[in-house]
Each structure stands twice: as C-alpha cells, then as structure tokens.
Design a protein around this motif. Structure first.
Motif, short mmCIF file in Angstrom:
data_model
loop_
_atom_site.label_atom_id
_atom_site.label_comp_id
_atom_site.label_asym_id
_atom_site.label_seq_id
_atom_site.Cartn_x
_atom_site.Cartn_y
_atom_site.Cartn_z
N ILE A 142 0.83 -1.21 0.00
CA ILE A 142 0.00 0.00 0.00
C ILE A 142 0.87 1.25 0.00
O ILE A 142 0.45 2.31 -0.47
N VAL A 143 2.11 1.13 0.49
CA VAL A 143 2.99 2.30 0.57
C VAL A 143 3.37 2.81 -0.81
O VAL A 143 3.80 3.96 -0.95
N PHE A 144 3.22 1.99 -1.84
CA PHE A 144 3.63 2.39 -3.18
C PHE A 144 2.55 3.15 -3.96
O PHE A 144 2.86 3.79 -4.96
N VAL A 145 1.29 3.06 -3.53
CA VAL A 145 0.21 3.56 -4.40
C VAL A 145 0.23 5.07 -4.58
O VAL A 145 -0.25 5.58 -5.61
N ASN A 146 0.77 5.80 -3.62
CA ASN A 146 0.80 7.26 -3.75
C ASN A 146 2.17 7.80 -4.15
O ASN A 146 2.36 9.01 -4.24
N ALA A 147 3.12 6.90 -4.40
CA ALA A 147 4.43 7.33 -4.90
C ALA A 147 4.33 7.65 -6.38
O ALA A 147 3.65 6.96 -7.14
N VAL A 148 5.03 8.69 -6.81
CA VAL A 148 4.98 9.15 -8.21
C VAL A 148 6.41 9.22 -8.75
O VAL A 148 7.30 9.79 -8.12
N VAL A 149 6.61 8.65 -9.91
CA VAL A 149 7.90 8.67 -10.59
C VAL A 149 7.69 9.09 -12.04
O VAL A 149 6.81 8.56 -12.72
N ASP A 150 8.44 10.06 -12.48
CA ASP A 150 8.32 10.58 -13.85
C ASP A 150 6.89 11.03 -14.16
O ASP A 150 6.37 10.82 -15.27
N GLY A 151 6.25 11.62 -13.16
CA GLY A 151 4.94 12.22 -13.36
C GLY A 151 3.76 11.27 -13.35
O GLY A 151 2.63 11.68 -13.61
N SER A 156 1.94 2.38 -11.93
CA SER A 156 1.23 2.45 -13.21
C SER A 156 1.93 1.59 -14.25
O SER A 156 3.12 1.75 -14.52
N GLY A 157 1.19 0.65 -14.82
CA GLY A 157 1.74 -0.22 -15.84
C GLY A 157 2.66 -1.30 -15.31
O GLY A 157 3.26 -2.06 -16.09
N ARG A 158 2.76 -1.42 -13.99
CA ARG A 158 3.63 -2.43 -13.38
C ARG A 158 2.80 -3.55 -12.77
O ARG A 158 1.68 -3.33 -12.32
N THR A 159 3.36 -4.74 -12.75
CA THR A 159 2.69 -5.88 -12.13
C THR A 159 3.08 -5.95 -10.66
O THR A 159 4.26 -5.83 -10.32
#
Length: 235
Positions: A142-151, A156-159
C-alpha cells in the motif's frame, strides 16, 4: 561491502475501529534472518529499521500468537531492540544513496499511516529514482500507491501483488479498512496478480519493484531482494 537495507515499519497501533494493529511478525522476521544469514556475528547485510514516528514501532500481537515458526519465535524473543528503537523517517530524508534497498513489512498498520505518510512516499521516490530496489509484502505494498515517478504513479503499468480482497474477507476485516489494497493497486494503473489459493506464497518481481502477497510470501520477498542485490544464490 555488505548491502545496506532500510526496513520501514508502521507506527500505527490501532485501526479506525479502535482495534489494535501494527506490523506483522513473520513479515519482518523471515526476510531479516534470510538477509543477514546464519552467522549473525558476520551478517551478509546491514539492516536499519525506521518508522514514521521513530522509537517503538507497534507489533501486531495477533501475529505473535499465530506464528510459532523458528524464525518468528527467535526474532520476537531476541530482537526487540530492532522495533523498540527505530529511526524516524524524517531523519533519513536525502539518504537514499546510503542504502541499496528499502523494504516494508506488512500488518494492517501501513493501511492507516504509511499509505499517506509524506516522508515515506518521498523516500520511496528517492530510492527508486536512485536505482535502488523497493520492496514490500502483504499490506506493505500500500505504501507504493501514492508514490509518483516521472509524473505518474510508481505502480502504473507495473505488475504487483499484495494482500488480496479475498484474504481480507476471509479474516473479516474488509469493512474496517480505509481502502482495499488490491483495489488501490488497480486504481493507480497497476496490474494486480495473486496466487490461485488463499494464503499461498506469491512473489512478483517487476524490475526493481518486489512485492509479496501475504505472510507466507515474506521469505520469498527476502530471497528476491537478496537476488536483486546480487548477494548470494543459495536459496
């Protein structure tokens, strides 16, 4: 030089309904012992433990009751200093270069604090942008859902995987969650996958992002971290 890995625990001791929570024993114990190896006097990796508040990070006592495997029992009996004297996340900002990976054990606690913790999110983004491994197990992803990389969202798009809706239903805690992990991974554009059966081990490696579905996946996540860091090949 041995790899240096940051373990991040929740500081949340209660769920929204007032029931006790925290981090889950086997999800810390099993990766920890796998990564440091059998000779604790000469560990294969250095582990640093942090939490949002620093100091004591609450353990979910249900996990102590439910898991009596050797690693969990040994860890609970001999490693209390690791979770009683954690480093505050704010004191680790700007230090991603000092580590090789960041790992989040689960328990329901992260659903209530780490999911929105700005210090944690910044660390995840910094670690990923610095080419480091980012990993989590059970409710930890759950810690990853609000992280943003390269906008765009990190997932997003990751399994990825994590505690499933069906598993949450099975332990009758769905109604007490602020959101469901499976749904949140999908919401940010991630491809959520899970094992065919409840509680079965399931580990997903998508580039430098490593996720595990449930407590039984914790050792596998530890092994995946070791492999990603080129530590050893005996597992």
């Amino acid at each position: 030089m041995s790899p240096r890995i940051l373990f991040v625990l929740t500081s949340a001791a209660k769920m929204n309904n007032g029931a006790p929570t925290g981090w889950y024993l086997p999800e810390f114990a099993r990766p920890y012992f796998h990564l440091i190896g059998p000779d604790e006097a000469n560990p294969r990796a250095e582990i640093v433990v942090a939490s949002p508040a620093g100091g004591l990070a609450p353990i979910d006592e249900v996990s102590v009751k439910n898991f009596k495997d050797d690693d969990s029992v040994k860890f609970y009996e001999t490693k209390k200093h690791l979770w009683e004297k954690t480093v505050a996340l704010k004191d680790l900002q700007g230090k991603a270069s000092e580590f090789d990976a960041i790992f989040y054990p689960g328990g329901h606690g992260p659903m209530f604090d780490l999911v929105n913790d700005k210090e944690s999110i910044k660390l995840i983004e910094d670690f990923y942008n610095a080419g480091k491994v980012v990993a989590a197990v059970c409710h930890g992803p759950i810690v990853f859902v609000n992280a943003v990389v390269d906008g765009k969202p990190l997932l997003s798009g990751r399994t990825a995987t994590g505690f499933s809706n069906a598993e949450e239903d099975a332990i009758k805690l769905t109604e007490f969650m602020p959101a469901l992990l499976e749904d949140e991974i999908k919401r940010v554009g991630g491809k959520y996958v899970k094992a065919d059966d409840l509680w079965k081990e399931h580990v997903v490696v998508d580039g430098r992002i490593i996720t595990g579905q449930n407590p039984n996946s914790a050792l596998g996540v530890g092994a995946a971290i070791a492999k990603a860091l080129g530590m050893f090949s005996d597992f």
